[in-house]
Write a protein that holds these residues in place. Structure first.
Motif, PDB file in Angstrom:
ATOM      1  N   SER A 139       0.959  -0.992   0.029  1.00  0.00           N
ATOM      2  CA  SER A 139      -0.073   0.116   0.093  1.00  0.00           C
ATOM      3  C   SER A 139       0.893   1.270   0.180  1.00  0.00           C
ATOM      4  O   SER A 139       1.885   1.262   0.623  1.00  0.00           O
ATOM      5  CB  SER A 139      -0.899  -0.087   1.223  1.00  0.00           C
ATOM      6  OG  SER A 139      -1.641   1.411   1.545  1.00  0.00           O
ATOM      7  N   TYR A 141       0.042   3.901   1.249  1.00  0.00           N
ATOM      8  CA  TYR A 141      -0.146   4.817   2.371  1.00  0.00           C
ATOM      9  C   TYR A 141       0.836   4.214   3.481  1.00  0.00           C
ATOM     10  O   TYR A 141       0.816   4.902   4.439  1.00  0.00           O
ATOM     11  CB  TYR A 141      -1.583   4.281   2.767  1.00  0.00           C
ATOM     12  CG  TYR A 141      -2.548   5.550   2.133  1.00  0.00           C
ATOM     13  CD1 TYR A 141      -2.858   6.640   2.529  1.00  0.00           C
ATOM     14  CD2 TYR A 141      -3.005   5.134   0.742  1.00  0.00           C
ATOM     15  CE1 TYR A 141      -3.437   7.542   1.985  1.00  0.00           C
ATOM     16  CE2 TYR A 141      -3.903   5.977   0.228  1.00  0.00           C
ATOM     17  CZ  TYR A 141      -4.109   7.396   0.828  1.00  0.00           C
ATOM     18  OH  TYR A 141      -4.986   8.225   0.110  1.00  0.00           O
ATOM     19  N   GLU A 142       1.351   3.248   3.284  1.00  0.00           N
ATOM     20  CA  GLU A 142       2.256   2.661   4.319  1.00  0.00           C
ATOM     21  C   GLU A 142       3.490   3.594   4.184  1.00  0.00           C
ATOM     22  O   GLU A 142       4.313   3.673   5.457  1.00  0.00           O
ATOM     23  CB  GLU A 142       2.878   1.295   3.986  1.00  0.00           C
ATOM     24  CG  GLU A 142       3.659   0.626   4.957  1.00  0.00           C
ATOM     25  CD  GLU A 142       3.882  -0.937   4.697  1.00  0.00           C
ATOM     26  OE1 GLU A 142       4.537  -1.508   5.456  1.00  0.00           O
ATOM     27  OE2 GLU A 142       2.970  -1.420   4.029  1.00  0.00           O
ATOM     28  N   LYS A 161      -7.881   4.605   0.510  1.00  0.00           N
ATOM     29  CA  LYS A 161      -6.564   3.860   0.894  1.00  0.00           C
ATOM     30  C   LYS A 161      -6.384   2.526   0.371  1.00  0.00           C
ATOM     31  O   LYS A 161      -5.725   1.606   0.983  1.00  0.00           O
ATOM     32  CB  LYS A 161      -6.687   3.876   2.474  1.00  0.00           C
ATOM     33  CG  LYS A 161      -6.731   5.189   3.041  1.00  0.00           C
ATOM     34  CD  LYS A 161      -6.573   4.992   4.772  1.00  0.00           C
ATOM     35  CE  LYS A 161      -6.532   6.256   5.541  1.00  0.00           C
ATOM     36  NZ  LYS A 161      -6.565   6.404   6.918  1.00  0.00           N
ATOM     37  N   ASN A 162      -7.093   2.267  -0.858  1.00  0.00           N
ATOM     38  CA  ASN A 162      -6.886   1.093  -1.506  1.00  0.00           C
ATOM     39  C   ASN A 162      -5.895   1.357  -2.866  1.00  0.00           C
ATOM     40  O   ASN A 162      -6.299   0.580  -3.824  1.00  0.00           O
ATOM     41  CB  ASN A 162      -8.180   0.645  -1.936  1.00  0.00           C
ATOM     42  CG  ASN A 162      -9.051   1.404  -2.751  1.00  0.00           C
ATOM     43  OD1 ASN A 162      -8.713   2.727  -2.833  1.00  0.00           O
ATOM     44  ND2 ASN A 162     -10.117   0.978  -3.416  1.00  0.00           N
ATOM     45  N   PHE A 164      -2.528   0.429  -4.456  1.00  0.00           N
ATOM     46  CA  PHE A 164      -1.263  -0.240  -4.211  1.00  0.00           C
ATOM     47  C   PHE A 164      -0.264  -0.369  -5.659  1.00  0.00           C
ATOM     48  O   PHE A 164      -0.542   0.218  -6.711  1.00  0.00           O
ATOM     49  CB  PHE A 164      -1.741  -1.710  -4.129  1.00  0.00           C
ATOM     50  CG  PHE A 164      -2.700  -1.985  -3.052  1.00  0.00           C
ATOM     51  CD1 PHE A 164      -2.619  -2.020  -1.797  1.00  0.00           C
ATOM     52  CD2 PHE A 164      -4.155  -2.025  -3.375  1.00  0.00           C
ATOM     53  CE1 PHE A 164      -3.564  -2.083  -0.894  1.00  0.00           C
ATOM     54  CE2 PHE A 164      -5.200  -2.057  -2.292  1.00  0.00           C
ATOM     55  CZ  PHE A 164      -4.736  -2.062  -1.120  1.00  0.00           C
ATOM     56  N   LEU A 193      -1.201  -8.758  -0.901  1.00  0.00           N
ATOM     57  CA  LEU A 193      -0.684  -7.611  -0.064  1.00  0.00           C
ATOM     58  C   LEU A 193       0.419  -7.949   0.982  1.00  0.00           C
ATOM     59  O   LEU A 193       0.236  -8.830   1.531  1.00  0.00           O
ATOM     60  CB  LEU A 193      -1.678  -6.736   0.620  1.00  0.00           C
ATOM     61  CG  LEU A 193      -1.403  -5.585   1.243  1.00  0.00           C
ATOM     62  CD1 LEU A 193      -0.885  -4.709   0.735  1.00  0.00           C
ATOM     63  CD2 LEU A 193      -2.820  -5.079   2.194  1.00  0.00           C
ATOM     64  N   LYS A 195       3.204  -6.447   3.897  1.00  0.00           N
ATOM     65  CA  LYS A 195       3.452  -5.188   4.751  1.00  0.00           C
ATOM     66  C   LYS A 195       4.635  -5.167   5.645  1.00  0.00           C
ATOM     67  O   LYS A 195       5.321  -6.284   5.472  1.00  0.00           O
ATOM     68  CB  LYS A 195       2.128  -5.139   5.893  1.00  0.00           C
ATOM     69  CG  LYS A 195       0.722  -5.096   5.179  1.00  0.00           C
ATOM     70  CD  LYS A 195      -0.124  -5.050   6.417  1.00  0.00           C
ATOM     71  CE  LYS A 195      -1.528  -5.095   5.878  1.00  0.00           C
ATOM     72  NZ  LYS A 195      -2.480  -5.002   6.984  1.00  0.00           N
TER      73      LYS A 195
END
Length: 223
Positions: A139, A141-142, A161-162, A164, A193, A195
């Motif tokens: 993502s 947003y990370e 927020k989706n 990628f 996904l 993280k």
């Protein structure tokens, strides 16, 4: 029985971080770490191939007892060389060398040093069931909490927020589908996904420094 080829693409040149594929983390080069991981997840009949234009990387591959029978052609070695063409070159070599069709190619890039065996086994199992290509993503947003876009010549905050992007860790490719499009971008695929540390891709000095810090803190849980 399905044939899997683990392709480790590692050219010697780098415009941002010199010789990044042979930089060391915990006394092992990035290429060595990737080969080691490939051995952990590959099966008896699978092949591991290192595609490189570097004599040093080729020597490491041979020492690690994986395939590296040639140096990559110059046209596939520059900073502008398309990964799609590197993949196609590897597929064509494999099918000619072993005289059989390749079902699946798993592309691994040495610059993503932290991988999780469970992630890969889960995705490989899913691939065997669906035969659909899978690419690992992160993502945005990370890393960036506020993402802006232009609308009517004005900057506006995108609150979705989706969003990628590929993180470079894993590409499980259906070879038949890839050969149809000759492009990862155009082919049919699903996404997985990832993280935290598994999204780290070393392209700059500060990312290399961060990777070494992560390894030092969590050395026993790299894989």
């Amino acid at each position: 029985m399905s044939s899997f080829l683990f392709l480790i693409a590692a050219r010697k040149g780098s415009t941002r971080l010199k010789n990044k594929n042979i930089l060391k983390i915990n006394k092992k080069t990035l290429i060595e770490r990737t080969i080691e991981f490939s051995k952990k997840i590959s099966q008896k009949n699978d092949k591991i191939l290192v595609s490189t234009d570097s004599d040093k990387i080729q020597k490491i591959a041979i020492k690690e007892k994986v395939l590296c029978p040639w140096l990559r052609p110059m046209k596939l070695s520059g900073s502008k060389a398309a990964m799609d063409k590197v993949i196609l070159h590897a597929i064509q070599w494999y099918q000619k060398k072993f005289n059989k069709k390749l079902d699946c190619l798993i592309l691994l890039q040495p610059t993503t040093p932290f991988r999780n065996i469970i992630h890969f086994r889960k995705c490989i199992k899913q691939y065997k069931k669906t035969k659909k290509s899978i690419i690992s993503v992160r993502s945005i947003y990370e890393f960036f909490s506020d993402i802006y876009f232009v609308k009517n010549k004005k900057m506006q905050l995108n609150k979705k927020k989706n969003l990628f992007v590929p993180n470079g860790s894993m590409y499980i490719l259906n070879v038949k589908n890839f050969l149809k499009f000759k492009s990862i971008k155009k082919m049919n695929k699903s996404f997985f996904l990832m993280k935290n540390k598994f999204t780290l891709d070393i392209d700059y000095e500060h990312q290399y420094v961060l990777a070494k810090k992560i390894e030092k803190i969590n050395r026993t849980k790299v894989f």
